[in-house]
Design an enzyme around this catalytic site. Structure first.
Site, mmCIF file in Angstrom:
data_model
loop_
_atom_site.group_PDB
_atom_site.id
_atom_site.type_symbol
_atom_site.label_atom_id
_atom_site.label_comp_id
_atom_site.label_asym_id
_atom_site.label_seq_id
_atom_site.Cartn_x
_atom_site.Cartn_y
_atom_site.Cartn_z
ATOM 1 N N HIS A 143 0.842 -1.222 -0.199
ATOM 2 C CA HIS A 143 -0.156 -0.120 -0.128
ATOM 3 C C HIS A 143 1.062 1.270 0.044
ATOM 4 C CE1 HIS A 143 -3.939 -1.931 0.689
ATOM 5 N NE2 HIS A 143 -3.077 -3.023 0.937
ATOM 6 N N ASP B 97 3.904 9.621 -0.921
ATOM 7 C CA ASP B 97 2.628 8.711 -0.342
ATOM 8 C C ASP B 97 2.370 7.835 -1.292
ATOM 9 O OD1 ASP B 97 0.628 8.154 0.982
ATOM 10 O OD2 ASP B 97 -0.299 10.354 1.414
HETATM 11 C C1 G6P Z 1 -0.685 3.111 6.350
HETATM 12 C C2 G6P Z 1 -0.623 1.728 6.225
HETATM 13 C C3 G6P Z 1 -1.349 0.841 6.645
HETATM 14 C C4 G6P Z 1 -1.675 1.223 8.247
HETATM 15 C C5 G6P Z 1 -2.052 2.549 8.378
HETATM 16 C C6 G6P Z 1 -2.303 2.981 9.619
HETATM 17 O O1 G6P Z 1 -1.966 3.462 5.502
HETATM 18 O O2 G6P Z 1 -0.242 1.445 4.661
HETATM 19 O O3 G6P Z 1 -0.994 -0.625 6.503
HETATM 20 O O4 G6P Z 1 -2.554 0.221 8.713
HETATM 21 O O5 G6P Z 1 -1.061 3.368 7.573
HETATM 22 O O6 G6P Z 1 -1.069 2.628 10.422
HETATM 23 P P1 G6P Z 1 -1.165 1.807 11.632
HETATM 24 O O7 G6P Z 1 0.402 1.822 12.086
HETATM 25 O O8 G6P Z 1 -1.905 2.591 12.856
HETATM 26 O O9 G6P Z 1 -1.792 0.607 11.447
#
Ligand code: G6P
Length: 469
Positions: free
Chosen positions: A160, A368
């Site tokens: 992602h 990003d």
């Molecule tokens: C990004 C990453 C996700 C992640 C999100 C929130 O979008 O690509 O995989 O879940 O951030 O971050 P966290 O560390 O809270 O899961």
């Protein structure tokens, strides 16, 4: 896990797609979850992930028509695998090293051990020949580990976040292991073509496998590496925009922010990759120049708390809050501040009301993978007004090229772009917004899911064409 729940479709992600709301589990909001939900429900799928809290049920549990399989992390694994290797080594490295990545062997060992646990959990619930969809940078070794354990299954991996160029990725002491781990998949998906190309260069540089076009020959298998740009559930945002309560709320926000002022909006996780501090300095520059004043301009900055135990995030928060204080102190008047800073997550209805109220949306990350906020804003402008100011260094800029594109490192350039956006004539706003809206309508997150899962369903023989010669 009982035998009958072995599934033909397994999603593996760092987090489970559910969260506690009081005593109840509820499905987490967000594009990825809504994209995969219909197919999970249709195929009685299983989602393997970390529940992220101490009070998850011991074993698998049903919610919203699919099965959740919790993978627990110990306190030291949260430190070393999640906050350490995932978010202090990989996250900064993959985002142009905009903060110096830190490498520790202890973190790496934890990453390997936790990836193994996720791989084993996925294999234990996958039926013969199942499809397993592995998500994101936390789990890059999982495809290779599953391949070892279960040669019968088909594996898709989707990243992602951005995939960095060779010069940066080469810093990683475990670079070969990561590339080999990803090559355990049948399909490796990236947000952009550039990401896929970076990966192919690394395959040639650090492995003995033969790469040709978008395919890599790994033993008798062919691995496909290509872009699948992710998107949003556009129709859902369009429905919310038509809700009378949300329309009324957006009018209230306009009134409260000051009628006659151009409302600038920023919505980001409080993350150093998002360029919030440089954005604030650009606003400060703009107000200092006198081209805009607090009587005609206001910024609402929504900052969602994130990874609050990682040092760089703590530092960023201080930097941002100091700047907000400085700007409000320098330009504010009693009853009127140039920056409204909301450090919280907004419910989706409130978020949409803010998108509808905003004249100018500022999306200025230093790097990003995609940035869905940009697409959400566009989807929430049914009358084709509003201006999107968008960093060149987002995946979204490939599609939303009628935005006002900016270099997020350039304070003067951004200040000029903010001024241009705030005074853009209506007909030009409309031409640009119309074109961007048709892009986010044409390709939604459901198309992403169909393409990604569809690529996995291609007959194996077809994916071998051209690389077995
Ligand atoms: C990004 C990453 C996700 C992640 C999100 C929130 O979008 O690509 O995989 O879940 O951030 O971050 P966290 O560390 O809270 O899961």
């Amino acid at each position: 896990m009982p035998e009958q729940t072995a599934s033909e479709l397994v999603v593996v992600a760092n987090r489970l797609p559910v969260q506690r709301n009081g005593g109840q589990w509820e499905t987490s909001p967000g594009g990825l979850v809504s994209a995969l939900l219909p197919i999970l429900q249709r195929e009685r799928g299983v989602w393997v992930g970390w529940p992220g809290s101490g009070d998850a049920p011991e074993g698998a549990f049903e919610h919203d028509g699919f099965t959740n399989v919790p993978v627990e992390l110990s306190a030291s694994e949260i430190d070393d695998y999640y906050e350490g290797f995932s978010n202090s080594s990989l996250w900064p490295l993959y985002h142009d090293a905009c903060q110096p990545p830190r490498f520790h062997r202890r973190w790496w060992h934890s990453y390997v051990a936790v990836n193994k646990r996720f791989a084993e959990a996925a294999c234990s619930v996958a039926s013969e020949g199942a499809r397993i969809l592995v998500q994101d940078y936390h789990l890059q070794l999982v495809p290779g580990m599953i391949r070892e354990l279960r040669p019968d299954v088909r594996i898709g991996f989707f990243l992602h976040i951005p995939f960095p160029p060779t010069e940066l990725f080469s810093q990683l002491p475990w670079r070969r292991q990561i590339v080999e781990g990803l090559l355990g998949a049948d399909v490796v998906g990236f947000q952009t073509r550039r990401g896929a190309q970076n990966f192919m260069r690394l395959v040639t540089r650090f492995t003995d496998h033969r790469a040709q076009g978008s395919r890599v020959k790994v033993g008798t298998r062919a691995v496909q590496a290509r872009a699948f740009p992710i998107s949003i559930d556009t129709a859902r945002f369009e429905r919310l925009c038509a809700d009378p309560a949300i329309i009324a709320r957006s009018r209230d926000i306009r009134r409260e922010a000051g009628e006659g002022r151009s409302i600038f909006l920023g919505v980001d996780r409080l993350d150093y990759t998002k360029g919030i501090d440089i954005r604030l300095r650009s606003l400060q520059e703009l107000l200092s120049s006198g081209k805009r004043t607090i009587h005609d301009t206001v910024l609402i900055q929504v900052s969602v708390p994130s990874r609050e135990f990682v040092t760089e995030y703590v530092e960023l928060r201080s930097r941002v809050e100091e700047l907000v204080g400085q700007i409000n102190g320098q330009f504010g008047e009693v009853g009127s501040a140039p920056v409204h800073y909301l450090r919280r997550n907004l419910p989706i209805e409130e978020l949409v009301a803010h998108y509808m109220a905003a004249d100018v949306m500022l999306v200025t990350p230093l790097r990003d993978g995609m940035n869905l906020v940009a697409k959400e804003y566009v989807a929430c402008r049914p009358d084709n007004t509003g201006v999107l100011v968008l960093s060149e260094f987002t995946g979204a800029a490939n599609e939303l090229d009628r935005a006002v594109l900016v270099n997020p490192h350039d304070i003067d350039g951004m200040a000029a772009a903010f001024a241009e956006a705030a005074s853009m004539p209506r007909d030009e706003q409309s031409r640009r917004m119309r074109s961007m809206r048709s892009r986010v309508r044409r390709r939604t997150v459901y198309d992403w899911a169909d393409e990604f899962v569809g690529a996995l369903d291609e007959p194996r023989q077809k994916t071998l064409t051209g690389v077995l010669a």
